[in-house]
Write a protein that holds these residues in place. Structure first.
Motif, mmCIF file in Angstrom:
data_model
loop_
_atom_site.group_PDB
_atom_site.id
_atom_site.type_symbol
_atom_site.label_atom_id
_atom_site.label_comp_id
_atom_site.label_asym_id
_atom_site.label_seq_id
_atom_site.Cartn_x
_atom_site.Cartn_y
_atom_site.Cartn_z
ATOM 1 N N SER A 272 18.995 11.956 9.103
ATOM 2 C CA SER A 272 18.355 11.862 10.416
ATOM 3 C C SER A 272 18.028 10.415 10.765
ATOM 4 O O SER A 272 18.197 9.992 11.909
ATOM 5 C CB SER A 272 17.080 12.718 10.433
ATOM 6 N N GLU A 273 17.571 9.628 9.780
ATOM 7 C CA GLU A 273 17.221 8.244 10.033
ATOM 8 C C GLU A 273 18.443 7.408 10.398
ATOM 9 O O GLU A 273 18.390 6.548 11.268
ATOM 10 C CB GLU A 273 16.528 7.643 8.812
ATOM 11 N N LEU A 274 19.559 7.651 9.726
ATOM 12 C CA LEU A 274 20.748 6.845 9.968
ATOM 13 C C LEU A 274 21.513 7.287 11.213
ATOM 14 O O LEU A 274 21.982 6.455 11.992
ATOM 15 C CB LEU A 274 21.677 6.896 8.753
ATOM 16 N N LYS A 279 17.568 17.032 20.222
ATOM 17 C CA LYS A 279 16.372 17.831 20.451
ATOM 18 C C LYS A 279 16.599 19.261 19.983
ATOM 19 O O LYS A 279 17.608 19.883 20.309
ATOM 20 C CB LYS A 279 16.012 17.811 21.941
ATOM 21 N N GLY A 280 15.667 19.786 19.171
ATOM 22 C CA GLY A 280 15.764 21.153 18.676
ATOM 23 C C GLY A 280 16.717 21.339 17.514
ATOM 24 O O GLY A 280 16.991 22.469 17.115
ATOM 25 N N SER A 286 11.349 17.572 18.540
ATOM 26 C CA SER A 286 10.981 17.917 19.917
ATOM 27 C C SER A 286 11.674 17.044 20.946
ATOM 28 O O SER A 286 11.719 17.382 22.121
ATOM 29 C CB SER A 286 9.459 17.799 20.085
ATOM 30 N N THR A 287 12.209 15.902 20.506
ATOM 31 C CA THR A 287 12.912 15.012 21.431
ATOM 32 C C THR A 287 14.186 14.490 20.775
ATOM 33 O O THR A 287 14.344 14.549 19.549
ATOM 34 C CB THR A 287 12.028 13.808 21.820
ATOM 35 N N GLU A 288 15.054 13.962 21.607
ATOM 36 C CA GLU A 288 16.264 13.308 21.095
ATOM 37 C C GLU A 288 15.872 11.972 20.459
ATOM 38 O O GLU A 288 14.991 11.266 20.959
ATOM 39 C CB GLU A 288 17.225 13.086 22.255
ATOM 40 N N ARG A 289 16.523 11.617 19.362
ATOM 41 C CA ARG A 289 16.156 10.386 18.647
ATOM 42 C C ARG A 289 17.407 9.655 18.175
ATOM 43 O O ARG A 289 18.308 10.257 17.599
ATOM 44 C CB ARG A 289 15.272 10.716 17.440
ATOM 45 N N GLY A 330 22.638 17.978 14.444
ATOM 46 C CA GLY A 330 22.517 19.012 15.467
ATOM 47 C C GLY A 330 23.370 18.767 16.687
ATOM 48 O O GLY A 330 23.340 19.563 17.639
ATOM 49 N N GLY A 331 24.152 17.694 16.702
ATOM 50 C CA GLY A 331 25.002 17.382 17.852
ATOM 51 C C GLY A 331 26.473 17.522 17.508
ATOM 52 O O GLY A 331 26.861 17.634 16.350
ATOM 53 N N SER A 332 27.316 17.500 18.541
ATOM 54 C CA SER A 332 28.763 17.616 18.343
ATOM 55 C C SER A 332 29.519 16.469 19.001
ATOM 56 O O SER A 332 30.735 16.369 18.849
ATOM 57 C CB SER A 332 29.257 18.948 18.934
#
Length: 549
Positions: A272-274, A279-280, A286-289, A330-332
């Motif tokens: 997640s950090e890299l 969101k979700g 709770s937000t996009e990062r 969580g994205g594509s």
């Protein structure tokens, strides 16, 4: 009797499974002796042969020695040495082509060094040898022997063993590449550093020694390029400061410099950090990062402790380094980035690659340009300048006018500094904070009162929380005859409790004696009542580095 279709299909399927299992074994580690033994065990199980051997060529290119074997005892193993063009194995190696011996009992070229003829058997014993290739070079020979059968020829064995030998050749060649690269890097790190032309400077980096001037020269050389840099050295040698200097001297100096300690996060948090997350994508998202790769787009990303990344995450990281694109957790959607990568580690990556805990392809991807940072004890002429630099910064931050006296500098020069520059910085800050006057001298340092944190860590006792710390002078010989072995120990300084008891354990006693004697082996040998030769053997046995001041 010719095999029917079902039998042919079963054999082909078994061969495919055999090759697949062996390929997995050979890719699992660069410990060739281990993987070759496991590969031979798979072959023995599937082909039902009596004996199997893998002999690899020595550096001279003439002698063949066993690297792995199945079905041999210790005596047979020792006897199994071959030379090019000698016997069947030597001819396979010299010609680079398979050889089949249908009956070893009638073949005059069969040397029988491994004792294949001597074992009780029913029927004829056949022998198959195939060359092990690495590119255009023959690296060794793979052989098996089994009971010959009229219904089963040797063509299938030759075909299967040739495929296996090619896999073995790739594994052996890769190990040799890694070993050569490691030797090159080690020789580069240990070679005598010549004085570079002119003097080099880096912002916020102190280093006038030859070793650091060589590092500065390499930083100035590599910084303008786009090459990935691997910084190597012990913990506390200043790898992050050098990484920032590389960024500031590059064409990306106006872009972000983003850093991340890979050892500080779990695998899921590291991803997640890299790469960031949508969101979700998980509980709490709770937000996009954006991840660190996106944040460093156009600039430099510094990955500290890259050697602590888990094998599973190494695969994900390798794809990003190859393709320069990734998806958020969580994205594509693929995100492309332009990032200059600088990595750092205090681990021996070559050993990790050999042990299978670090991917070899990732190793080659990050190890484009290596810069070795010397330990502080290897550049002692920089200690005083570093101490003054840290003290000057302390004065600015605390509105003080502290100074370092000559005998205070002498104390710092005689410390070992296992924590390197970071430990020196902490020592200066701790001493300056606790000092009640503006001139820091010998008495202000914790080691003068046996409160040095490094000594506490080094002489930790199993029975007590902390053992009494010893800071004894070097033993002196009575008279001029060293052979007499008679020694006297000078009196301890007033207020200091000296204990002559040696620590428990042979390695601890050796280190204790060497430290008491200023790392002079002859004096330490006399202190332990052993000969200098025995002292040298003991230091080598326990892999104790002799510190040079």
């Amino acid at each position: 009797m010719a095999p029917n279709g079902n039998e042919l299909y079963a054999r082909a399927n078994l061969d495919l499974v055999t090759v697949y299992e062996i390929s997995k074994i050979l890719c699992s580690s660069l410990d060739v002796s281990k993987t070759l033994r496991e590969a031979l065990n798979v072959l023995a199980h599937h082909l039902e042969f009596r004996r199997g051997m893998i002999a690899l060529a020595d550096d001279d290119g003439v002698t063949l020695r066993l690297e792995a074997a199945v079905g041999l005892n210790a005596r047979e193993w020792e006897a199994a040495r071959y030379y090019a063009r000698e016997g069947i194995i030597g001819r396979v190696f010299a010609a680079g082509a398979p050889i089949v011996v249908p009956d070893i009992a009638t073949e005059p070229l069969f040397l029988n060094r491994a004792g294949s003829r001597d074992e009780p058997h029913e029927g004829k014993i056949g022998f198959v040898g195939v060359p092990i290739r690495g590119g255009n070079q023959v690296l060794g020979v793979l052989t098996i022997d089994r009971v010959a059968s009229p219904s089963r020829g040797f063509n299938r064995d030759v075909r299967l063993l040739t495929m296996v030998a090619n896999l073995v050749g790739q594994s052996v060649a890769l190990r040799r590449v890694v070993s050569q690269e490691h030797e090159r890097l080690m020789s580069h790190a240990k070679r005598d550093v010549r004085e570079p032309r002119g003097r080099f400077k880096l912002n916020n980096v102190v280093g006038n020694s030859r070793q650091m001037q060589a590092v500065f020269a390499e930083v100035h050389q590599v910084a303008p390029s786009r090459s990935t840099v691997l910084l190597r050295g012990e913990s506390g040698t200043g790898k992050e400061v050098i990484a920032r200097s590389i960024h500031e001297l590059s064409l990306r100096k106006g872009q972000p410099f983003v850093k991340l300690n890979c050892a500080a996060l779990s695998e899921s948090l590291l991803e997640s950090e890299l790469f960031g997350h949508e969101k979700g994508s998980f509980t709490g998202a709770s937000t996009e990062r954006k991840g660190r790769f996106e944040m460093a787009d156009g600039g430099t990303l510094f990955l500290d402790e890259i050697g602590d990344v888990s094998p599973a995450f190494q695969t994900k990281l390798l794809r990003v380094l190859q393709e320069r694109e990734f998806e958020r957790v969580g994205g594509s959607k693929s995100i492309k980035v332009d990032v200059r990568l600088v990595c750092a580690t205090n681990r021996n990556l070559e050993k990790m690659v050999a042990a299978g805990t670090f991917r070899s392809d990732l190793y080659f991807r990050i190890n484009v340009v290596s810069i070795f940072l010397p330990a502080l004890r290897e550049r002692r002429e920089d200690i005083t300048a570093l101490a003054r630099h840290f003290l000057e910064r302390f004065n600015k931050e605390n509105d003080r006018q502290m100074a370092l006296s000559a005998d205070g500098e002498e104390v710092l020069m005689h410390c070992y500094w296992p924590g390197n520059v970071r430990e020196l910085e902490n020592c200066i800050e701790r001493t300056a904070t606790m000092s009640q006057h503006d001139a820091i001298d010998r008495r202000d340092f914790p080691c003068s009162a046996n409160r040095c944190l490094t000594q506490v860590l080094h002489f930790m006792n199993k029975d007590d929380a902390v053992s009494p710390l010893v800071s004894a002078p070097v033993p002196e010989t009575v008279g001029g005859d060293d052979s007499a072995g008679a020694e006297r120990m000078p009196q301890a300084a007033p207020g200091r409790q000296f204990s002559a008891e040696k620590p428990q354990g042979e390695r601890e006693r050796l280190i204790w004696a060497m430290e008491q004697c200023g790392w002079v082996q002859a004096k330490a040998a006399r202190l332990l009542n052993i000969s200098p030769r025995q002292m040298g053997y003991a230091l080598q046995k326990h892999n104790i580095e002799v510190r040079r001041f």
